[in-house]
Write a protein that holds these residues in place. Structure first.
Motif, PDB file in Angstrom:
ATOM      1  N   UNK A  97       0.856  -1.183   0.000  1.00  0.00           N
ATOM      2  CA  UNK A  97       0.000   0.000   0.000  1.00  0.00           C
ATOM      3  C   UNK A  97       0.896   1.238   0.000  1.00  0.00           C
ATOM      4  N   UNK A  98       0.596   2.162  -0.886  1.00  0.00           N
ATOM      5  CA  UNK A  98       1.328   3.420  -0.963  1.00  0.00           C
ATOM      6  C   UNK A  98       0.338   4.552  -0.766  1.00  0.00           C
ATOM      7  N   UNK A  99       0.576   5.355   0.262  1.00  0.00           N
ATOM      8  CA  UNK A  99      -0.259   6.523   0.525  1.00  0.00           C
ATOM      9  C   UNK A  99       0.562   7.764   0.254  1.00  0.00           C
ATOM     10  N   UNK A 100      -0.030   8.745  -0.421  1.00  0.00           N
ATOM     11  CA  UNK A 100       0.738   9.938  -0.768  1.00  0.00           C
ATOM     12  C   UNK A 100      -0.058  11.219  -0.630  1.00  0.00           C
ATOM     13  N   UNK A 101       0.639  12.273  -0.227  1.00  0.00           N
ATOM     14  CA  UNK A 101       0.098  13.630  -0.198  1.00  0.00           C
ATOM     15  C   UNK A 101       0.980  14.455  -1.122  1.00  0.00           C
ATOM     16  N   UNK A 102       0.390  14.988  -2.182  1.00  0.00           N
ATOM     17  CA  UNK A 102       1.139  15.754  -3.177  1.00  0.00           C
ATOM     18  C   UNK A 102       0.657  17.201  -3.210  1.00  0.00           C
TER      19      UNK A 102
END
Length: 269
Positions: A97-102
């Motif tokens: 699982x990859x969670x990101x805030x861009x």
């Protein structure tokens, strides 16, 4: 090529030449064994050409090597990325699982080649076309993890500025928005947009990613103008996990986010 990248492919080529000579094969014979032309093998042996990972694994199979060429490929491939980002590449491949805030750009795993090219040219205006294309190809290669039998779950929160900033011109941005909209509708990918109306929020410090891997601790990655960091400390990762949760809570729902992306896309028509 940069010095580190060139050195990696030179080492790969030298090892390939040594193994081929030990077998008594010509470059054409080796090419036939692994499905490439003799001239391609020649370019690789001179260090003039980079290769994809399947070339490396084919070499290991042909020579009966215990992952020698796969490891050399890994070293050379990581040299394509800035030193601060290179540790992220294996984390992406291992993650469930990859969670990101861009805050500034579309996540690399969802970029089109046109969008990636425009970013590369903007960030490195002195690079020649060949250097830019290597950056773009490396980014596209990262996306291979999305086509494997069990790809990672992606959950991104994007600042509203990300889809609204016209990177590369209307045509490039239209294609990139199409890619985001399609991704938002796909299983295993969640995209939320944090609207301008959210005002102050937990992500003001900058970009944040979390990588969750089976049987291993979650790793965080932050990137701000103060510097990029890979974070393994459990307490700090826990705090950043809370930050990610707060960003998701403040963002539009996936449904409303997709509707906003479609609205922005229509503006280009």
């Amino acid at each position: 090529m940069g010095a580190a990248e060139a050195g990696g492919w030179t080492r790969f080529g030298a090892e390939l030449r040594a193994h081929r000579a030990a077998k008594g094969w010509t470059q054409v014979q080796l090419g036939s064994e692994i499905g490439y032309s003799g001239s391609f093998v020649s370019d690789v042996e001179r260090g003039d050409r980079g290769v994809v990972d399947t070339f490396a694994t084919a070499c290991d199979a042909a020579f009966g090597a215990p992952g020698t060429f796969a490891r050399l490929w890994e070293d050379a491939h990581q040299a394509l990325f800035p030193a601060w980002f290179a540790p992220i590449v294996p984390l992406e491949r291992e993650a469930e699982k990859i969670s990101g805030w861009e805050v500034a750009s579309v996540p690399g795993l969802l970029q089109t080649d046109g969008y990636a090219r425009a970013l590369a040219k903007a960030r490195k205006p002195q690079d020649d076309e060949a250097a830019v294309e290597r950056i773009v190809q490396a980014r596209m290669d990262r996306q291979d993890i999305l086509t494997r039998p069990k790809p990672p779950l992606l959950w991104y929160v994007l600042a509203e500025a990300v889809p609204r900033q016209c990177i590369g011109g209307p045509e490039v941005m239209s294609a990139q928005l199409d890619r985001l909209i399609k991704a938002a509708e796909a299983p295993g990918i969640v995209i939320q947009v944090l609207p301008f109306s959210a005002q102050a929020h937990a992500g003001v410090a900058g970009l944040l990613y979390l990588y969750e891997r089976t049987g291993q601790p979650t790793v965080a990655f932050c990137d701000t103008f103060g510097g990029a960091r890979v974070i393994n400390d459990a307490t700090e990762v826990s705090d950043l996990t809370i930050v990610m949760g707060m960003l998701r809570a403040a963002a539009l729902s996936p449904w409303d986010s997709a509707a906003l992306l479609r609205q922005i896309r229509r503006d280009y028509d």
